[in-house]
Design a protein around this motif. Structure first.
Motif, PDB file in Angstrom:
ATOM      1  N   ILE A 217      33.734  98.279   4.258  1.00 27.28           N
ATOM      2  CA  ILE A 217      32.366  98.217   4.780  1.00 27.28           C
ATOM      3  C   ILE A 217      32.119  99.357   5.759  1.00 27.28           C
ATOM      4  O   ILE A 217      31.063 100.004   5.741  1.00 27.28           O
ATOM      5  CB  ILE A 217      32.121  96.857   5.458  1.00 27.28           C
ATOM      6  N   SER A 218      33.106  99.610   6.624  1.00 26.48           N
ATOM      7  CA  SER A 218      32.959 100.674   7.617  1.00 26.48           C
ATOM      8  C   SER A 218      32.775 102.038   6.953  1.00 26.48           C
ATOM      9  O   SER A 218      31.961 102.847   7.393  1.00 26.48           O
ATOM     10  CB  SER A 218      34.187 100.690   8.530  1.00 26.48           C
ATOM     11  N   ASN A 219      33.507 102.280   5.872  1.00 26.50           N
ATOM     12  CA  ASN A 219      33.438 103.581   5.197  1.00 26.50           C
ATOM     13  C   ASN A 219      32.245 103.715   4.257  1.00 26.50           C
ATOM     14  O   ASN A 219      31.897 104.828   3.855  1.00 26.50           O
ATOM     15  CB  ASN A 219      34.730 103.821   4.407  1.00 26.50           C
ATOM     16  N   ASN A 220      31.636 102.579   3.888  1.00 27.89           N
ATOM     17  CA  ASN A 220      30.520 102.614   2.931  1.00 27.89           C
ATOM     18  C   ASN A 220      29.329 101.803   3.457  1.00 27.89           C
ATOM     19  O   ASN A 220      28.615 101.159   2.691  1.00 27.89           O
ATOM     20  CB  ASN A 220      30.966 102.036   1.581  1.00 27.89           C
ATOM     21  N   PHE A 221      29.112 101.868   4.752  1.00 27.50           N
ATOM     22  CA  PHE A 221      28.140 100.963   5.370  1.00 27.50           C
ATOM     23  C   PHE A 221      26.718 101.192   4.869  1.00 27.50           C
ATOM     24  O   PHE A 221      25.968 100.232   4.648  1.00 27.50           O
ATOM     25  CB  PHE A 221      28.182 101.097   6.887  1.00 27.50           C
TER      26      PHE A 221
ATOM     27  N   VAL B  52      31.074  91.897   0.917  1.00 28.36           N
ATOM     28  CA  VAL B  52      30.680  90.943   1.962  1.00 28.36           C
ATOM     29  C   VAL B  52      31.174  89.542   1.605  1.00 28.36           C
ATOM     30  O   VAL B  52      31.712  88.818   2.458  1.00 28.36           O
ATOM     31  CB  VAL B  52      29.154  90.953   2.166  1.00 28.36           C
ATOM     32  N   ASP B  53      31.010  89.156   0.340  1.00 27.32           N
ATOM     33  CA  ASP B  53      31.505  87.845  -0.100  1.00 27.32           C
ATOM     34  C   ASP B  53      33.015  87.768   0.031  1.00 27.32           C
ATOM     35  O   ASP B  53      33.561  86.737   0.453  1.00 27.32           O
ATOM     36  CB  ASP B  53      31.099  87.588  -1.553  1.00 27.32           C
TER      37      ASP B  53
ATOM     38  N   GLU C  56      24.780  97.915   3.459  1.00 28.68           N
ATOM     39  CA  GLU C  56      23.675  97.275   4.171  1.00 28.68           C
ATOM     40  C   GLU C  56      22.419  97.129   3.309  1.00 28.68           C
ATOM     41  O   GLU C  56      21.477  96.450   3.706  1.00 28.68           O
ATOM     42  CB  GLU C  56      23.344  98.056   5.446  1.00 28.68           C
ATOM     43  N   ASN C  57      22.409  97.723   2.124  1.00 25.36           N
ATOM     44  CA  ASN C  57      21.282  97.566   1.206  1.00 25.36           C
ATOM     45  C   ASN C  57      21.515  96.473   0.162  1.00 25.36           C
ATOM     46  O   ASN C  57      20.678  96.278  -0.723  1.00 25.36           O
ATOM     47  CB  ASN C  57      20.998  98.898   0.492  1.00 25.36           C
TER      48      ASN C  57
ATOM     49  N   TRP D  31      24.675  91.570   2.290  1.00 26.16           N
ATOM     50  CA  TRP D  31      24.500  91.920   3.700  1.00 26.16           C
ATOM     51  C   TRP D  31      23.265  91.224   4.280  1.00 26.16           C
ATOM     52  O   TRP D  31      23.295  90.758   5.427  1.00 26.16           O
ATOM     53  CB  TRP D  31      24.394  93.430   3.861  1.00 26.16           C
ATOM     54  N   GLU D  32      22.205  91.172   3.510  1.00 26.15           N
ATOM     55  CA  GLU D  32      21.001  90.466   3.966  1.00 26.15           C
ATOM     56  C   GLU D  32      21.297  88.986   4.216  1.00 26.15           C
ATOM     57  O   GLU D  32      20.856  88.412   5.207  1.00 26.15           O
ATOM     58  CB  GLU D  32      19.888  90.616   2.932  1.00 26.15           C
ATOM     59  N   PHE D  33      22.054  88.374   3.306  1.00 24.02           N
ATOM     60  CA  PHE D  33      22.431  86.969   3.471  1.00 24.02           C
ATOM     61  C   PHE D  33      23.290  86.804   4.730  1.00 24.02           C
ATOM     62  O   PHE D  33      23.129  85.838   5.483  1.00 24.02           O
ATOM     63  CB  PHE D  33      23.194  86.481   2.238  1.00 24.02           C
TER      64      PHE D  33
END
Length: 354
Positions: free
Chosen positions: A155-159, A133-134, A163-164, A168-170
């Motif tokens: 991200i799409s392949n390991n969403f 994400v960074d 998301e945990n 991702w929360e930030f």
């Protein structure tokens, strides 16, 4: 105290220049957040980066002798790696692993495409669920489309794992537009996968139909196992046909079609399929005068008499099967293609031995 620190850090950085005899004395310094000054040569910097060239020329225009370039907010060792790249055009894997993100930002700010490419490739090879994400946010800020796309795919392949993460929360709390962009990308990626699966399934069907056309001509021209023209002696070989995977099933359909009582009234599904296969062959066949497949000439004559063109869906099916047939034919060895062509040109009657 400050002078002592300045002298110590400068001496440590000067080691780089002492390794290259004949190199001009450094005349510019990079100032880091830790107060460390890293010497460099203005001519080298100006030749590598247009941004640094403007910064170096600015004091000259104003008659100043100060030649300090501050790079703050970046670890001192990352700045050292950056300066080493400016003078040597080299960056180690260890430096990329430790300071790749910082070096990417510096390469973007100071317009150094070689370093940017090196960082983009190195960071892309080291993506994890924790840092992706960074990296994605940085790739967007630094205009690195390759890294941006690679991060999106990761991200799409390991969403579920991404998301945990805290990243991702930030992102959800601070950049909802990027979150929306990611979700849209995932939706489009899933749509592309579905379209790709559908195309593969359709192509598989067209290839099966193309093979069925070749197999039908093979049965009607030279005969196979129990089914073939009356003017050809039955083969003594009773094993399944090795030329076509569809041969045995097509022979069964032909035998059923020849003896079925329901097909006269159009009540047999298997006969309807066989009828469509014969019609498809007729639509593809370019030698109806010598063709030995049953009903080939009758189908063509019927189309001419009725002066009706086939519907759009049927024309598309014919086009796709012809294309698949050509591809299938080209994949065969040259000798086998010539043998099939000679066999197809033989004359004969259209009746079957069942």
């Amino acid at each position: 105290m400050e002078e002592t620190h300045h002298y110590a850090s400068t001496t440590a950085a000067d080691d780089h220049y002492s390794q290259a005899p004949g190199t001009p004395e450094p005349d510019v310094e990079f100032l880091t957040s830790g107060g460390r000054c890293i010497p460099a040569h203005s001519t080298i910097l100006a030749s590598v980066s247009p941004v640094l060239e403007n910064i170096i020329d600015r004091p000259r225009k104003h008659g100043s002798s100060e030649r300090v370039i501050p790079i703050l907010g970046v670890p001192c060792d990352a700045v050292s790696a950056f300066v080493r790249f400016l003078s040597s055009s080299r960056c180690t894997d260890e430096e990329i692993e430790k300071y790749g993100i910082h070096l990417l930002a510096l390469s973007h700010v100071y317009l150094i495409p070689q370093l940017k490419q090196r960082c983009t490739r190195g960071i892309g090879q080291r993506l994890t669920t924790e840092n992706v994400v960074d990296v994605l946010q940085l790739a967007r800020l630094c205009d690195a489309p390759d890294l941006h796309l690679k991060s999106m795919k990761f991200i799409s392949n390991n969403f579920k794992a991404v998301e945990n993460t805290e990243g991702w929360e930030f992102l959800q709390d601070n950049d909802p537009w990027l979150e929306l962009e990611i979700l849209q990308f995932m939706d489009e990626a899933e749509s592309r996968r579905k379209r790709s699966r559908r195309r593969r399934e359709e192509q598989k069907l067209y290839l099966q139909l193309a093979e069925a056309m070749d197999c039908l001509e093979h049965i009607c021209t030279e005969g196979c196992t129990n089914v073939g023209p009356y003017d050809i002696e039955p083969t003594k070989k009773r094993e399944p046909c090795s030329k076509f995977a569809t041969c045995e099933g097509l022979q069964m359909s032909i035998r059923h079609f020849a003896t079925c009582k329901k097909r006269v009234n159009g009540g047999c599904v298997r006969c309807k399929r066989m009828w469509q296969i014969l019609r498809l062959h007729s639509s593809i066949c370019d030698q109806p005068g010598s063709c030995r497949v049953p009903l080939c000439r009758q189908f063509k004559l019927k189309m001419l008499q009725e002066k009706k063109s086939d519907d759009a869906r049927w024309r598309l099916l014919v086009k796709k099967v012809v294309s698949a047939k050509a591809i299938s034919s080209l994949s065969l060895p040259k000798r086998k293609r010539e043998e099939m062509k000679e066999t197809m040109e033989d004359q004969g009657i259209k009746n079957f031995r069942l």
